[in-house]
Design a protein around this motif. Structure first.
Motif, PDB file in Angstrom:
ATOM      1  N   HIS A 175       9.646  28.155   1.130  1.00 47.14           N
ATOM      2  CA  HIS A 175       9.048  28.488  -0.172  1.00 47.14           C
ATOM      3  C   HIS A 175       8.543  27.176  -0.776  1.00 47.14           C
ATOM      4  N   ARG A 176       7.246  27.022  -0.842  1.00 46.09           N
ATOM      5  CA  ARG A 176       6.650  25.757  -1.286  1.00 46.09           C
ATOM      6  C   ARG A 176       6.062  25.921  -2.690  1.00 46.09           C
ATOM      7  N   THR A 177       6.371  24.956  -3.530  1.00 47.53           N
ATOM      8  CA  THR A 177       5.815  24.922  -4.896  1.00 47.53           C
ATOM      9  C   THR A 177       5.237  23.540  -5.139  1.00 47.53           C
ATOM     10  N   THR A 178       4.117  23.512  -5.835  1.00 44.14           N
ATOM     11  CA  THR A 178       3.449  22.239  -6.144  1.00 44.14           C
ATOM     12  C   THR A 178       3.510  22.003  -7.649  1.00 44.14           C
ATOM     13  N   VAL A 179       4.047  20.856  -8.015  1.00 43.41           N
ATOM     14  CA  VAL A 179       4.161  20.500  -9.449  1.00 43.41           C
ATOM     15  C   VAL A 179       3.502  19.145  -9.663  1.00 43.41           C
ATOM     16  N   LYS A 180       3.167  18.871 -10.929  1.00 42.50           N
ATOM     17  CA  LYS A 180       2.540  17.605 -11.283  1.00 42.50           C
ATOM     18  C   LYS A 180       3.568  16.749 -12.028  1.00 42.50           C
ATOM     19  N   VAL A 181       3.904  15.605 -11.430  1.00 38.13           N
ATOM     20  CA  VAL A 181       4.889  14.703 -12.018  1.00 38.13           C
ATOM     21  C   VAL A 181       4.221  13.345 -12.218  1.00 38.13           C
ATOM     22  N   ASN A 182       4.230  12.907 -13.495  1.00 36.64           N
ATOM     23  CA  ASN A 182       3.597  11.621 -13.843  1.00 36.64           C
ATOM     24  C   ASN A 182       2.153  11.551 -13.340  1.00 36.64           C
ATOM     25  N   GLY A 183       1.479  12.660 -13.481  1.00 35.60           N
ATOM     26  CA  GLY A 183       0.075  12.704 -13.099  1.00 35.60           C
ATOM     27  C   GLY A 183      -0.168  12.892 -11.622  1.00 35.60           C
ATOM     28  N   ARG A 184       0.897  12.956 -10.820  1.00 37.78           N
ATOM     29  CA  ARG A 184       0.737  13.130  -9.386  1.00 37.78           C
ATOM     30  C   ARG A 184       1.259  14.496  -8.949  1.00 37.78           C
ATOM     31  N   ARG A 185       0.527  15.110  -8.019  1.00 45.91           N
ATOM     32  CA  ARG A 185       0.941  16.416  -7.495  1.00 45.91           C
ATOM     33  C   ARG A 185       1.957  16.197  -6.364  1.00 45.91           C
ATOM     34  N   THR A 186       3.082  16.896  -6.471  1.00 42.40           N
ATOM     35  CA  THR A 186       4.143  16.798  -5.468  1.00 42.40           C
ATOM     36  C   THR A 186       4.523  18.200  -4.991  1.00 42.40           C
ATOM     37  N   THR A 187       4.655  18.353  -3.683  1.00 39.76           N
ATOM     38  CA  THR A 187       5.034  19.642  -3.103  1.00 39.76           C
ATOM     39  C   THR A 187       6.512  19.634  -2.751  1.00 39.76           C
ATOM     40  N   HIS A 188       7.236  20.637  -3.268  1.00 40.69           N
ATOM     41  CA  HIS A 188       8.660  20.810  -2.964  1.00 40.69           C
ATOM     42  C   HIS A 188       8.826  22.030  -2.060  1.00 40.69           C
ATOM     43  N   THR A 189       9.720  21.904  -1.068  1.00 42.28           N
ATOM     44  CA  THR A 189       9.978  23.013  -0.144  1.00 42.28           C
ATOM     45  C   THR A 189      11.430  23.443  -0.279  1.00 42.28           C
ATOM     46  N   ARG A 190      11.600  24.750  -0.503  1.00 41.87           N
ATOM     47  CA  ARG A 190      12.948  25.325  -0.555  1.00 41.87           C
ATOM     48  C   ARG A 190      13.067  26.341   0.580  1.00 41.87           C
ATOM     49  N   TRP A 191      14.189  26.253   1.283  1.00 41.42           N
ATOM     50  CA  TRP A 191      14.380  27.121   2.445  1.00 41.42           C
ATOM     51  C   TRP A 191      15.371  28.232   2.120  1.00 41.42           C
ATOM     52  N   SER A 192      15.071  29.416   2.642  1.00 39.78           N
ATOM     53  CA  SER A 192      16.041  30.519   2.615  1.00 39.78           C
ATOM     54  C   SER A 192      16.255  30.969   4.052  1.00 39.78           C
ATOM     55  N   TRP A 193      17.503  31.277   4.378  1.00 35.90           N
ATOM     56  CA  TRP A 193      17.852  31.616   5.756  1.00 35.90           C
ATOM     57  C   TRP A 193      18.459  33.011   5.820  1.00 35.90           C
ATOM     58  N   LYS A 194      18.119  33.730   6.894  1.00 30.93           N
ATOM     59  CA  LYS A 194      18.623  35.085   7.094  1.00 30.93           C
ATOM     60  C   LYS A 194      19.112  35.227   8.522  1.00 30.93           C
ATOM     61  N   SER A 195      20.310  35.806   8.690  1.00 32.72           N
ATOM     62  CA  SER A 195      20.867  36.009  10.034  1.00 32.72           C
ATOM     63  C   SER A 195      20.058  37.057  10.792  1.00 32.72           C
ATOM     64  N   VAL A 196      19.825  36.790  12.062  1.00 35.56           N
ATOM     65  CA  VAL A 196      19.043  37.685  12.917  1.00 35.56           C
ATOM     66  C   VAL A 196      19.746  37.785  14.267  1.00 35.56           C
ATOM     67  N   SER A 197      19.778  38.977  14.828  1.00 31.44           N
ATOM     68  CA  SER A 197      20.290  39.174  16.188  1.00 31.44           C
ATOM     69  C   SER A 197      19.395  40.179  16.904  1.00 31.44           C
ATOM     70  N   GLY A 198      19.446  40.144  18.213  1.00 28.38           N
ATOM     71  CA  GLY A 198      18.615  41.076  18.966  1.00 28.38           C
ATOM     72  C   GLY A 198      18.812  40.895  20.457  1.00 28.38           C
ATOM     73  N   SER A 199      18.009  41.564  21.243  1.00 29.59           N
ATOM     74  CA  SER A 199      18.090  41.477  22.697  1.00 29.59           C
ATOM     75  C   SER A 199      16.713  41.770  23.279  1.00 29.59           C
ATOM     76  N   PHE A 200      16.506  41.333  24.506  1.00 24.92           N
ATOM     77  CA  PHE A 200      15.249  41.609  25.188  1.00 24.92           C
ATOM     78  C   PHE A 200      15.454  41.471  26.690  1.00 24.92           C
ATOM     79  N   GLN A 201      14.561  42.084  27.429  1.00 24.36           N
ATOM     80  CA  GLN A 201      14.543  41.993  28.891  1.00 24.36           C
ATOM     81  C   GLN A 201      13.316  41.195  29.312  1.00 24.36           C
ATOM     82  N   HIS A 202      13.498  40.369  30.320  1.00 26.33           N
ATOM     83  CA  HIS A 202      12.364  39.573  30.810  1.00 26.33           C
ATOM     84  C   HIS A 202      12.441  39.471  32.333  1.00 26.33           C
TER      85      HIS A 202
END
Length: 356
Positions: A175-202
Motif C-alpha cells: 500500500h503506497r502513499t505519497t506525501v509532501k514533506v518540507n516541499g519534497r514528495r516522499t513515497t511510503h510503503t505499508r505492507w499487509s500480509w495474508k496466509s495462503v495455502s494450496g496445492s497443484f500438480q505438475h
C-alpha cells in the motif's frame, strides 16, 4: 569401433547435416541412414536403476577409468580410447572411428538428436552473438571468430516426473502513499500480509541435465529447451565425423541436480499461486511419482575463443540455433551503465520535486 567406407573411393563417410545422410567429402558418394523419426524413445525406470547402481557401488571397489583397446579398420593401428569419448579419429591415418554403446558400466544410449544447424549457419549465429555483447570489452567483440567449429554430441540425462505439491505461505500487498514533506514528495510503503495455502500438480517431461563436466554447466543449461521429441533411436552413422562424449556426471548425481532444479520450478509456481506483490513460502511438500529417465545424445557446435591468454567456450545448440557462451566483462562499460541509470533516477526525482 566402426568406420563407414565410401563405395566410390574408399575414404571415410561422414554425416552430412544438410543431406541428413552419410556423404563422402571427396567424391560426393552418399549413403542413406535409417532414421526412424516416428519410433518412440524408451523411458527407463529411475528408481530401479538407482537401486541397481547402488548395489553395484556397494559391491565393487574403486576402479581406474577404463581405456578401451581398439583397432583401426583403415590402417590396423592399435589405439586406446579414453573413458569419456565414444568417437574419435585415428592418430595415424586420420580415419573416422565411431564407437557404439557397450555393456557394463557404460549407460546405453536411448536416443539421439540429429544435427540440423549446419556449420556455416552456426558460425554466423556465433558472430551475431559476439557483436551483441554490450558489456564485453570492445577488443573481445571485434576478436576474430575461429573458422573451425567442433561437432560434438553431448550426453544428457532427461528426467520425467509426476509431482503433487502442497504449500503454505503469505501473500504480501503493498500500500503506497505519497506525501509532501518540507516541499519534497516522499513515497511510503505499508505492507499487509495474508496466509495462503494450496496445492497443484505438475508434470516434468524430459527435464535435461548435462552429463558433461568439461564445458561450463551454466552455458549448457542455458541451451535449453531441447526438442527431445525429435530424437531418433540410436544410429551409429549419425556419429560419423563428430566427437561423442560419454557421461562424466553419472545418473545418481545427475538426478540430484535435476531434482533441485525441478524443486526450484515448483517453488516458483507456488509463489505464482500465492500471488500479490511479494510472497513468503513457509512450507513446500512434494510427492514424486512416475520417475523415469532417458540417456540422450544432443548435438552442439563448440568453438574455443582464445582471448588474452584465456579460452572462452562458445556453444551453439545444433537443433535450435541458440547460442550461449562465456564472455569477459568490461568494468568501465558496467560503470558507465550504472552512472547513466543513476542520472536517469536523479532526473526523474528532480522532475517530481519541481511538480512537472
Amino acid at each position: 569401433m566402426r568406420t563407414f567406407p565410401c563405395t566410390g573411393c574408399g575414404a571415410d563417410l561422414v554425416f552430412s547435416v544438410g543431406l541428413q545422410a552419410l556423404a563422402c567429402p571427396y567424391c560426393g558418394t552418399t549413403r542413406d541412414l535409417d532414421l526412424r523419426h516416428d519410433a518412440p524413445i524408451p523411458e527407463q525406470d529411475l528408481l530401479s536403476e538407482l537401486a541397481r547402481l547402488a548395489e553395484l557401488r556397494d559391491g565393487a571397489s574403486e576402479r581406474a577409468p577404463v581405456l578401451t583397446a581398439v583397432s583401426c579398420d583403415s590402417c590396423g593401428a592399435e589405439l586406446r580410447l579414453g573413458p569419456h569419448a565414444q568417437a574419435d579419429r585415428c592418430a595415424y591415418c586420420d580415419a573416422v572411428l565411431v564407437g557404439t554403446p557397450s555393456a557394463g558400466d557404460t549407460a546405453p544410449i536411448d536416443g539421439i538428436l540429429p544435427f540440423r544447424i549446419q556449420a556455416e549457419a552456426a558460425h554466423e549465429a556465433l558472430e551475431a552473438w559476439q557483436r551483441a555483447l554490450w558489456f564485453a570489452p570492445n577488443a573481445f567483440v571485434r576478436a576474430r571468430m575461429p573458422d573451425a567449429l567442433q561437432r560434438i554430441y553431448l550426453p544428457y540425462w532427461c528426467f520425467d516426473a509426476l509431482t503433487f505439491t502442497r504449500f503454505t505461505g503469505e501473500r504480501g500487498t503493498a500500500h503506497r502513499t505519497t506525501v509532501k514533506v518540507n516541499g519534497r514528495r516522499t513515497t511510503h510503503t505499508r505492507w499487509s500480509w495474508k496466509s495462503v495455502s494450496g496445492s497443484f500438480q505438475h508434470v516434468f517431461d524430459d527435464h535435461p541435465v548435462p552429463a558433461d563436466a568439461t564445458l561450463p554447466g551454466e552455458v549448457l543449461r542455458a541451451l535449453a529447451p531441447w526438442p527431445t521429441e525429435r530424437c531418433v533411436p540410436f544410429e551409429a552413422g549419425l556419429l560419423a565425423g563428430a566427437v561423442t562424449k560419454a557421461c562424466e556426471i553419472e545418473l545418481p548425481e545427475a538426478f540430484k541436480i535435476g531434482k533441485r532444479e525441478m524443486e526450484s520450478r515448483l517453488g516458483d509456481r507456488a509463489r505464482q499461486q500465492i500471488g500479490g506483490d511479494d510472497q513468503r513460502v513457509h512450507r513446500l511438500e512434494t510427492r514424486w511419482d512416475a520417475l523415469a529417465y532417458k540417456h540422450l545424445l544432443l548435438p552442439v557446435w563448440v568453438v574455443p575463443l582464445r582471448w588474452r591468454e584465456r579460452v572462452y567456450w562458445l556453444v551453439v545448440n545444433a537443433e535450435t540455433g541458440e547460442v550461449q557462451g562465456e564472455r569477459p566483462i568490461s568494468k568501465w562499460k558496467v560503470g558507465l551503465a550504472i552512472a547513466a541509470a543513476l542520472l536517469a533516477v536523479l532526473g526523474v526525482a528532480l522532475l517530481k520535486e519541481s511538480g512537472l
